[in-house]
Scaffold this motif. Structure first.
Motif, PDB file in Angstrom:
ATOM      1  N   VAL A 374       0.845  -1.204   0.000  1.00 36.17           N
ATOM      2  CA  VAL A 374       0.000   0.000   0.000  1.00 36.17           C
ATOM      3  C   VAL A 374       0.884   1.259   0.000  1.00 36.17           C
ATOM      4  N   GLN A 375       1.973   1.228   0.760  1.00 35.66           N
ATOM      5  CA  GLN A 375       2.880   2.384   0.814  1.00 35.66           C
ATOM      6  C   GLN A 375       3.560   2.606  -0.540  1.00 35.66           C
ATOM      7  N   CYS A 377       2.412   1.734  -3.413  1.00 35.26           N
ATOM      8  CA  CYS A 377       1.382   2.250  -4.337  1.00 35.26           C
ATOM      9  C   CYS A 377       1.191   3.749  -4.114  1.00 35.26           C
ATOM     10  N   PHE A 378       1.178   4.158  -2.864  1.00 34.69           N
ATOM     11  CA  PHE A 378       0.986   5.584  -2.574  1.00 34.69           C
ATOM     12  C   PHE A 378       2.117   6.403  -3.190  1.00 34.69           C
ATOM     13  N   GLU A 379       3.354   5.876  -3.066  1.00 39.05           N
ATOM     14  CA  GLU A 379       4.490   6.599  -3.649  1.00 39.05           C
ATOM     15  C   GLU A 379       4.348   6.700  -5.170  1.00 39.05           C
ATOM     16  N   ASP A 380       3.593   5.775  -5.741  1.00 38.51           N
ATOM     17  CA  ASP A 380       3.312   5.818  -7.189  1.00 38.51           C
ATOM     18  C   ASP A 380       1.947   6.469  -7.472  1.00 38.51           C
ATOM     19  N   HIS A 381       1.417   7.151  -6.463  1.00 35.22           N
ATOM     20  CA  HIS A 381       0.200   7.965  -6.608  1.00 35.22           C
ATOM     21  C   HIS A 381      -1.081   7.155  -6.796  1.00 35.22           C
ATOM     22  N   LEU A 382      -1.108   5.967  -6.221  1.00 30.30           N
ATOM     23  CA  LEU A 382      -2.363   5.193  -6.132  1.00 30.30           C
ATOM     24  C   LEU A 382      -2.694   5.032  -4.654  1.00 30.30           C
ATOM     25  N   GLN A 406      -8.376   3.464 -15.840  1.00 30.69           N
ATOM     26  CA  GLN A 406      -7.926   3.718 -14.462  1.00 30.69           C
ATOM     27  C   GLN A 406      -7.736   2.406 -13.698  1.00 30.69           C
ATOM     28  N   ILE A 407      -8.624   1.437 -13.931  1.00 28.27           N
ATOM     29  CA  ILE A 407      -8.450   0.123 -13.278  1.00 28.27           C
ATOM     30  C   ILE A 407      -7.139  -0.505 -13.767  1.00 28.27           C
ATOM     31  N   GLN A 408      -6.902  -0.424 -15.074  1.00 28.15           N
ATOM     32  CA  GLN A 408      -5.686  -0.992 -15.658  1.00 28.15           C
ATOM     33  C   GLN A 408      -4.442  -0.337 -15.060  1.00 28.15           C
ATOM     34  N   GLN A 409      -4.506   0.977 -14.948  1.00 28.17           N
ATOM     35  CA  GLN A 409      -3.365   1.716 -14.390  1.00 28.17           C
ATOM     36  C   GLN A 409      -3.116   1.303 -12.935  1.00 28.17           C
ATOM     37  N   ALA A 410      -4.208   1.179 -12.165  1.00 30.75           N
ATOM     38  CA  ALA A 410      -4.073   0.796 -10.754  1.00 30.75           C
ATOM     39  C   ALA A 410      -3.477  -0.613 -10.640  1.00 30.75           C
ATOM     40  N   LEU A 411      -3.913  -1.521 -11.515  1.00 27.79           N
ATOM     41  CA  LEU A 411      -3.381  -2.893 -11.471  1.00 27.79           C
ATOM     42  C   LEU A 411      -1.891  -2.899 -11.779  1.00 27.79           C
ATOM     43  N   GLU A 412      -1.474  -2.037 -12.711  1.00 25.24           N
ATOM     44  CA  GLU A 412      -0.041  -1.985 -13.058  1.00 25.24           C
ATOM     45  C   GLU A 412       0.776  -1.466 -11.870  1.00 25.24           C
ATOM     46  N   ILE A 413       0.259  -0.416 -11.235  1.00 24.76           N
ATOM     47  CA  ILE A 413       0.980   0.136 -10.071  1.00 24.76           C
ATOM     48  C   ILE A 413       1.051  -0.920  -8.964  1.00 24.76           C
ATOM     49  N   PHE A 414      -0.075  -1.601  -8.722  1.00 27.05           N
ATOM     50  CA  PHE A 414      -0.138  -2.630  -7.676  1.00 27.05           C
ATOM     51  C   PHE A 414       0.823  -3.778  -8.016  1.00 27.05           C
ATOM     52  N   GLY A 415       0.846  -4.180  -9.300  1.00 22.99           N
ATOM     53  CA  GLY A 415       1.743  -5.257  -9.736  1.00 22.99           C
ATOM     54  C   GLY A 415       3.204  -4.885  -9.493  1.00 22.99           C
ATOM     55  N   ASN A 416       3.557  -3.641  -9.824  1.00 21.28           N
ATOM     56  CA  ASN A 416       4.937  -3.191  -9.588  1.00 21.28           C
ATOM     57  C   ASN A 416       5.262  -3.208  -8.097  1.00 21.28           C
ATOM     58  N   ALA A 417       4.297  -2.777  -7.287  1.00 19.04           N
ATOM     59  CA  ALA A 417       4.515  -2.747  -5.831  1.00 19.04           C
ATOM     60  C   ALA A 417       4.708  -4.162  -5.296  1.00 19.04           C
ATOM     61  N   LEU A 418       3.975  -5.116  -5.838  1.00 27.46           N
ATOM     62  CA  LEU A 418       4.134  -6.516  -5.405  1.00 27.46           C
ATOM     63  C   LEU A 418       5.543  -7.018  -5.745  1.00 27.46           C
ATOM     64  N   HIS A 419       6.019  -6.659  -6.943  1.00 24.55           N
ATOM     65  CA  HIS A 419       7.380  -7.048  -7.348  1.00 24.55           C
ATOM     66  C   HIS A 419       8.401  -6.491  -6.379  1.00 24.55           C
ATOM     67  N   THR A 420       8.263  -5.181  -6.090  1.00 22.98           N
ATOM     68  CA  THR A 420       9.226  -4.519  -5.199  1.00 22.98           C
ATOM     69  C   THR A 420       9.199  -5.173  -3.823  1.00 22.98           C
ATOM     70  N   ALA A 421       7.962  -5.422  -3.304  1.00 26.53           N
ATOM     71  CA  ALA A 421       7.836  -6.019  -1.965  1.00 26.53           C
ATOM     72  C   ALA A 421       8.483  -7.398  -1.949  1.00 26.53           C
ATOM     73  N   ALA A 422       8.338  -8.150  -3.054  1.00 28.15           N
ATOM     74  CA  ALA A 422       8.890  -9.508  -3.099  1.00 28.15           C
ATOM     75  C   ALA A 422      10.417  -9.473  -3.080  1.00 28.15           C
ATOM     76  N   GLU A 423      11.009  -8.375  -3.645  1.00 32.28           N
ATOM     77  CA  GLU A 423      12.491  -8.291  -3.710  1.00 32.28           C
ATOM     78  C   GLU A 423      13.107  -7.884  -2.383  1.00 32.28           C
ATOM     79  N   VAL A 424      12.322  -7.179  -1.533  1.00 32.38           N
ATOM     80  CA  VAL A 424      12.882  -6.635  -0.277  1.00 32.38           C
ATOM     81  C   VAL A 424      13.142  -7.777   0.719  1.00 32.38           C
TER      82      VAL A 424
END
Ligand SMILES: Cc1ncc(COP(=O)(O)O)c(C=O)c1O
Length: 424
Positions: A374-375, A377-382, A406-424
């Protein structure tokens, strides 16, 4: 304006989702003082269903503000309230033909409980594990979605009994098996703790909101309806979060082939103006002693005008249909992400009331991952929120006007956030 000074004087009791200062809202976006847009999938916690500052709602508010701000329901009726009753009559079951208005969801729930007690002459109420009904002393006593809402305030109101909600994913059972078990436990409660003749009402969210966006199996609400009918217990449905198109129908109970005896609504009713309602058959409301319930602001003229415009907008712009389509798109997208990211344990929802629950590889609730995503995503303005007893469910409550893009854009931001979280 000295923002730092003012911020330092605000009560810390408000938990913070972000430190954003929103100077403007339009459609699905909030704007900060620098004009930066945030895709708002929180809708002020399920309130701005028609989007921020929908022109039709704003026009109705402006027009009414120029005529009458406050009439006061005990003193003078006003046209927006009467128009609102007409609009509501078209979207609630004909049997529910009595309306009382207040300001917040908690007030509506308190009102419903007072009505149930007075109309039945019975003292007790049964609620469900994970339910959220508000933060007043009365509604806090009915709320079990997290201990933070209760801790430090006990002892609470007596006469409240708690039954299990069919949260099949948590139990690890099949949905209908969970439903059967919960209904058996409910009947057990009536046999062991609160006799039917002492039980005024059952209060339940047709889709659990703060408790984790849990959709009950089909048979559950039908089963509850039957038991209530058998014992003359009133079924109160709390539609404060699930109402006004959120699930792709006007009210969530319409998905389950039942009707309530009493219904509480707020949030999406007036697109952000404070307004709530207790809705029940007039024959029941006639048992409510005049003067024994009320409030200074309930049914406020400007809020009522906003509600009329809200209902008309949802109908004219076919927002129920949009909620179904965009909800399906969102669920499909989240299910695709779930295949790549096993920490997305469960994806569930109805219409645009969608939750995805984070679990670790040992099936333990994973709040840290949910919060980190969620954090990010917020940094990516979702903007997204979490919910659930462990705060490990990300909830998706975009406005009903949300577009496919907008749904598509939100899913992309969420997908990127999941990737980042998985790498940490
Ligand atoms: C189902 C439900 N009931 C009642 C309430 C309380 O509403 P309010 O915060 O307007 O008092 C909420 C708020 O989130 C809710 O989700």
């Amino acid at each position: 304006m000295n923002e730092t000074f003012a911020l330092s004087h605000l009560s810390p009791v408000w938990s913070r989702g972000s430190d954003l200062i929103a100077v403007r809202g339009e459609g699905a976006y909030l704007y900060d003082p620098d004009g930066i847009a945030y895709l708002d999938f929180t809708t002020g916690i399920g309130v701005t269903n028609t989007g921020h500052a929908h022109p039709r709602v704003v026009a109705a508010i402006r027009e009414q503000a120029g005529k009458l701000l406050h009439g006061q329901a005990n003193i003078a009726w006003h046209p927006p309230l009467l128009a609102l009753v007409e609009e509501l009559r078209q979207i609630v079951p004909p049997r529910l033909d009595g309306f009382f208005f207040s300001n917040s969801g908690a007030e509506a729930v308190e009102g419903a409980l007072k009505l149930a007690r007075m109309a039945t002459g019975r003292p007790n109420v049964i609620v469900f594990q994970g339910g959220f009904h508000g933060r007043t002393i009365g509604t806090m006593s009915l709320t079990t979605s997290k201990t933070i809402y209760r801790a430090g305030y006990q002892p609470l109101m007596p006469g409240v009994f708690i039954a299990p909600y069919p949260y099949a994913y948590r139990f690890g059972w099949e949905p209908e098996q969970t439903s059967t078990w919960c209904l058996e436990e409910f009947e057990f409660l009536l046999n062991t703790q609160t006799a039917p003749y002492e039980t005024a009402a059952v209060l339940v969210e047709p889709v659990l909101g703060e408790g984790g966006y849990v959709v009950p199996p089909q048979g559950f609400l039908k089963g509850l309806r039957q038991i209530c009918d058998q014992h003359g217990i009133l079924l109160i449905l709390d539609e404060v979060q699930s109402g006004f198109g959120r699930t792709g129908k006007w009210f969530a109970f319409e998905h389950f082939g039942i009707q309530p005896d009493i219904m509480t609504v707020a949030k999406g009713l007036a697109s952000g103006m404070p307004l709530s309602s207790v809705i029940a058959p007039l024959s029941l409301m006639e048992k409510w002693t005049p003067g024994s319930h009320g409030g200074t602001y309930g049914g406020n003229a400007v809020s009522a005008a906003a509600a009329v415009a809200t209902i008309q907008t949802i109908r004219d712009e076919e927002l129920l249909e949009n909620a179904c389509l965009r909800g399906a798109q969102l669920m499909d997208g989240l299910r695709c992400l779930q295949e790549k990211h096993p920490q997305l344990g469960d994806v569930r929802g109805l219409g645009l009331m969608v939750g995805c629950e984070f679990r670790d590889h040992n099936f333990r609730p994973d709040k840290n991952s949910a919060k980190a995503v969620v954090q990010a995503c917020f940094e990516d303005h979702l903007m997204l929120l979490t919910c659930g007893p462990w705060d490990n469910t990300v909830r998706w409550i975009p406005p009903l006007i949300v577009s496919a893009g907008q749904i598509q854009q939100a899913l992309e931001i969420f997908g990127n956030a999941l990737h980042t979280a998985a790498e940490v």
